[in-house]
Design an enzyme around this catalytic site. Sequence first.
Site, PDB file in Angstrom:
ATOM      1  N   ARG A 141     110.172   1.351 -15.803  1.00 31.01           N
ATOM      2  CA  ARG A 141     109.131   2.027 -16.586  1.00 31.01           C
ATOM      3  C   ARG A 141     108.248   0.766 -16.930  1.00 31.01           C
ATOM      4  NH1 ARG A 141     110.990   7.146 -19.200  1.00 31.01           N
ATOM      5  NH2 ARG A 141     109.056   7.187 -20.513  1.00 31.01           N
ATOM      6  N   TYR A 144     104.398   0.385 -16.264  1.00 28.77           N
ATOM      7  CA  TYR A 144     103.657   1.047 -17.357  1.00 28.77           C
ATOM      8  C   TYR A 144     103.661   0.327 -18.486  1.00 28.77           C
ATOM      9  CZ  TYR A 144     101.597   5.177 -19.852  1.00 28.77           C
ATOM     10  OH  TYR A 144     100.966   6.069 -20.428  1.00 28.77           O
ATOM     11  N   ASP A 205     121.872  14.573 -22.252  1.00 29.95           N
ATOM     12  CA  ASP A 205     122.637  15.765 -22.911  1.00 29.95           C
ATOM     13  C   ASP A 205     121.395  16.432 -23.651  1.00 29.95           C
ATOM     14  OD1 ASP A 205     121.555  14.071 -24.800  1.00 29.95           O
ATOM     15  OD2 ASP A 205     123.539  13.653 -25.620  1.00 29.95           O
ATOM     16  N   ARG A 210     111.438  13.778 -28.624  1.00 34.95           N
ATOM     17  CA  ARG A 210     109.892  13.343 -28.582  1.00 34.95           C
ATOM     18  C   ARG A 210     109.047  13.954 -29.633  1.00 34.95           C
ATOM     19  NH1 ARG A 210     112.364  10.613 -25.628  1.00 34.95           N
ATOM     20  NH2 ARG A 210     111.856   9.850 -23.524  1.00 34.95           N
TER      21      ARG A 210
HETATM   22  P1  NAD Z   1      96.632  11.628 -16.098  1.00 34.85           P
HETATM   23  O1  NAD Z   1      97.211  10.845 -14.922  1.00 34.85           O
HETATM   24  O2  NAD Z   1      95.922  12.844 -16.217  1.00 34.85           O
HETATM   25  O3  NAD Z   1      94.989  10.829 -16.180  1.00 34.85           O
HETATM   26  C1  NAD Z   1      94.575   9.402 -15.867  1.00 34.85           C
HETATM   27  C2  NAD Z   1      93.382   9.327 -15.015  1.00 34.85           C
HETATM   28  O4  NAD Z   1      93.069   8.105 -14.759  1.00 34.85           O
HETATM   29  C3  NAD Z   1      93.454  10.243 -13.657  1.00 34.85           C
HETATM   30  O5  NAD Z   1      92.494  10.992 -13.550  1.00 34.85           O
HETATM   31  C4  NAD Z   1      93.419   9.121 -12.610  1.00 34.85           C
HETATM   32  O6  NAD Z   1      92.944   9.812 -11.384  1.00 34.85           O
HETATM   33  C5  NAD Z   1      92.561   8.102 -13.357  1.00 34.85           C
HETATM   34  N1  NAD Z   1      92.928   6.710 -12.653  1.00 34.85           N
HETATM   35  C6  NAD Z   1      94.229   6.300 -12.269  1.00 34.85           C
HETATM   36  N2  NAD Z   1      94.329   4.975 -11.951  1.00 34.85           N
HETATM   37  C7  NAD Z   1      92.921   5.023 -11.765  1.00 34.85           C
HETATM   38  C8  NAD Z   1      92.147   3.606 -11.236  1.00 34.85           C
HETATM   39  N3  NAD Z   1      92.661   2.559 -10.834  1.00 34.85           N
HETATM   40  N4  NAD Z   1      90.783   3.755 -11.356  1.00 34.85           N
HETATM   41  C9  NAD Z   1      90.172   4.956 -11.827  1.00 34.85           C
HETATM   42  N5  NAD Z   1      90.849   5.843 -12.341  1.00 34.85           N
HETATM   43  C10 NAD Z   1      92.105   5.922 -12.074  1.00 34.85           C
HETATM   44  O7  NAD Z   1      96.819  11.098 -17.589  1.00 34.85           O
HETATM   45  P2  NAD Z   1      96.491  11.480 -18.938  1.00 34.85           P
HETATM   46  O8  NAD Z   1      97.596  12.134 -19.731  1.00 34.85           O
HETATM   47  O9  NAD Z   1      95.459  12.133 -18.910  1.00 34.85           O
HETATM   48  O10 NAD Z   1      96.558  10.061 -19.570  1.00 34.85           O
HETATM   49  C11 NAD Z   1      95.291   9.296 -19.914  1.00 34.85           C
HETATM   50  C12 NAD Z   1      95.481   7.986 -20.558  1.00 34.85           C
HETATM   51  O11 NAD Z   1      96.255   8.212 -21.838  1.00 34.85           O
HETATM   52  C13 NAD Z   1      96.238   6.957 -19.889  1.00 34.85           C
HETATM   53  O12 NAD Z   1      95.739   5.603 -20.047  1.00 34.85           O
HETATM   54  C14 NAD Z   1      97.600   7.064 -20.397  1.00 34.85           C
HETATM   55  O13 NAD Z   1      98.325   5.938 -20.174  1.00 34.85           O
HETATM   56  C15 NAD Z   1      97.247   7.330 -21.921  1.00 34.85           C
HETATM   57  N6  NAD Z   1      98.397   8.041 -22.679  1.00 34.85           N
HETATM   58  C16 NAD Z   1      98.737   9.570 -22.179  1.00 34.85           C
HETATM   59  C17 NAD Z   1      99.884   9.918 -22.904  1.00 34.85           C
HETATM   60  C18 NAD Z   1     100.249  11.396 -22.571  1.00 34.85           C
HETATM   61  O14 NAD Z   1     100.930  11.941 -23.202  1.00 34.85           O
HETATM   62  N7  NAD Z   1      99.285  12.329 -21.888  1.00 34.85           N
HETATM   63  C19 NAD Z   1     100.584   9.244 -23.910  1.00 34.85           C
HETATM   64  C20 NAD Z   1     100.129   7.923 -24.022  1.00 34.85           C
HETATM   65  C21 NAD Z   1      99.124   7.450 -23.448  1.00 34.85           C
HETATM   66  N1  UDP Z   2     112.796  15.441 -19.291  1.00 34.69           N
HETATM   67  C1  UDP Z   2     113.778  16.506 -19.026  1.00 34.69           C
HETATM   68  N2  UDP Z   2     113.521  17.403 -18.101  1.00 34.69           N
HETATM   69  C2  UDP Z   2     112.463  17.256 -17.042  1.00 34.69           C
HETATM   70  C3  UDP Z   2     111.441  16.013 -17.381  1.00 34.69           C
HETATM   71  C4  UDP Z   2     111.454  15.289 -18.587  1.00 34.69           C
HETATM   72  O1  UDP Z   2     114.859  16.620 -19.873  1.00 34.69           O
HETATM   73  O2  UDP Z   2     112.304  18.245 -16.272  1.00 34.69           O
HETATM   74  C5  UDP Z   2     112.856  14.519 -20.589  1.00 34.69           C
HETATM   75  C6  UDP Z   2     112.906  12.862 -19.926  1.00 34.69           C
HETATM   76  O3  UDP Z   2     114.225  12.506 -19.587  1.00 34.69           O
HETATM   77  C7  UDP Z   2     112.555  12.286 -21.466  1.00 34.69           C
HETATM   78  C8  UDP Z   2     111.688  13.575 -22.244  1.00 34.69           C
HETATM   79  O4  UDP Z   2     112.061  14.910 -21.347  1.00 34.69           O
HETATM   80  O5  UDP Z   2     113.502  12.179 -22.230  1.00 34.69           O
HETATM   81  C9  UDP Z   2     110.090  13.290 -21.974  1.00 34.69           C
HETATM   82  O6  UDP Z   2     109.802  13.007 -20.747  1.00 34.69           O
HETATM   83  P1  UDP Z   2     108.351  12.985 -20.111  1.00 34.69           P
HETATM   84  O7  UDP Z   2     108.329  12.302 -18.983  1.00 34.69           O
HETATM   85  O8  UDP Z   2     107.418  14.015 -20.488  1.00 34.69           O
HETATM   86  O9  UDP Z   2     107.726  11.757 -21.332  1.00 34.69           O
HETATM   87  P2  UDP Z   2     108.305  10.090 -21.554  1.00 34.69           P
HETATM   88  O10 UDP Z   2     109.741  10.209 -21.264  1.00 34.69           O
HETATM   89  O11 UDP Z   2     107.426   9.305 -21.023  1.00 34.69           O
HETATM   90  O12 UDP Z   2     108.054  10.296 -22.890  1.00 34.69           O
END
Ligand code: NAD
Ligand code: UDP
Length: 311
Positions: A141, A144, A205, A210
């Site tokens: 991970r 990221y 388990d 979250r």
């Molecule tokens: P997503 O994957 O749907 O959106 C990310 C977008 O970025 C996509 O459209 C992808 O094509 C674009 N992208 C990726 N690499 C790129 C690059 N090199 N150049 C230009 N575009 C690029 O994800 P999301 O859930 O919409 O997340 C958006 C942002 O929010 C991300 O930065 C993510 O880290 C952050 N974020 C999301 C969550 C969540 O739960 N969804 C949680 C924490 C942070």
């Molecule tokens: N998870 C799960 N089943 C699935 C997908 C995810 O039990 O089919 C669990 C995963 O192991 C994690 C939680 O759900 O503990 C959230 O996972 P997600 O990938 O959505 O987000 P993140 O781990 O990045 O918070």
Amino acid sequence: MKRILVTGGAGFIGSHLCQRLVADGHDVICLDNYYTGSKENVWHLIGKPNFELVRHDVTQPYWAEVDEIYNLACPASPIHYQHDPIQTTKTAIFGIYHLMGLARRTHCKILHASTSEVYGDPAIHPQPETYWGNVNPIGIRSCYDEGKRCAETLAMDYHRIHGVRSKIIRIFNTYGPNMQAYDGRVVTNFVVSALKNEDITIYGDGMQTRSFQYVTDLIEGMIRVMATDDDFTGPINLGNPGEFTMLELAHLVIELTGSDSKLVFKPLPQDDPRQRKPDITLAKTKLGWEPKVSLREGLQHVIDYFRPRIR
Ligand code: NAD
Ligand code: UDP
């Protein structure tokens, strides 16, 4: 009316943000390389005079005259960001580096989308912004988590050294329409499996927790952060403090879909955080913001979105 650049604008969160900014009358540039995003997410905006779609990769410099930047470009789902981890790190770090250069030149505000992943597997619960986190720097991970941590560092150093108007938000797990059905995230996995009456896969388990935030709550929080004065950089948590185990989530999805799905258990992925819950005291006091959409209500929207799309 402002000229606003949204990187990652064709992704899940970016498309909701573009929709809101266009509706508010701003001139929006949606920049994306379509790695995990899709034109379909912004299809309804194409053709509007205040919306522009640009194919570009943020690992390369981009120049435009803008008043605000929302930097969302980065894959967010573990299967997506682990697919090409070197590209993930490059996107996180070169992306913010190039955009900070743009923000410095144009003197615009820049809001960077960081993540609760900067807290890693947290030893403090719930997580306030003052907690420095517990992150494995060399795990699967890390591309990221560490990419996002370094991006925060660059946002703060450009602010301190060059006076860039940086703002950092730490987004906790967010869900809603426009997520990809097969992005591997837990909400989509559970909803799609339930709608197909297939087994729901619980990793470990299922007692890991979250906190799930509905996307419209997040968008409102992002806009309020952008509107703060220049002396406010954050970081600031944006998330829903409701905390659920994955077993609770699975049972709720089964109830709301009326599914016959059964639960099956699979090994927990490496470095999967055990618990996650935002402390949103700062967002409440600074922005007057807190989430409004309950998990039950938000999941119903997601189920209604996916039902006609899943065969
Ligand atoms: P997503 O994957 O749907 O959106 C990310 C977008 O970025 C996509 O459209 C992808 O094509 C674009 N992208 C990726 N690499 C790129 C690059 N090199 N150049 C230009 N575009 C690029 O994800 P999301 O859930 O919409 O997340 C958006 C942002 O929010 C991300 O930065 C993510 O880290 C952050 N974020 C999301 C969550 C969540 O739960 N969804 C949680 C924490 C942070
Ligand atoms: N998870 C799960 N089943 C699935 C997908 C995810 O039990 O089919 C669990 C995963 O192991 C994690 C939680 O759900 O503990 C959230 O996972 P997600 O990938 O959505 O987000 P993140 O781990 O990045 O918070």
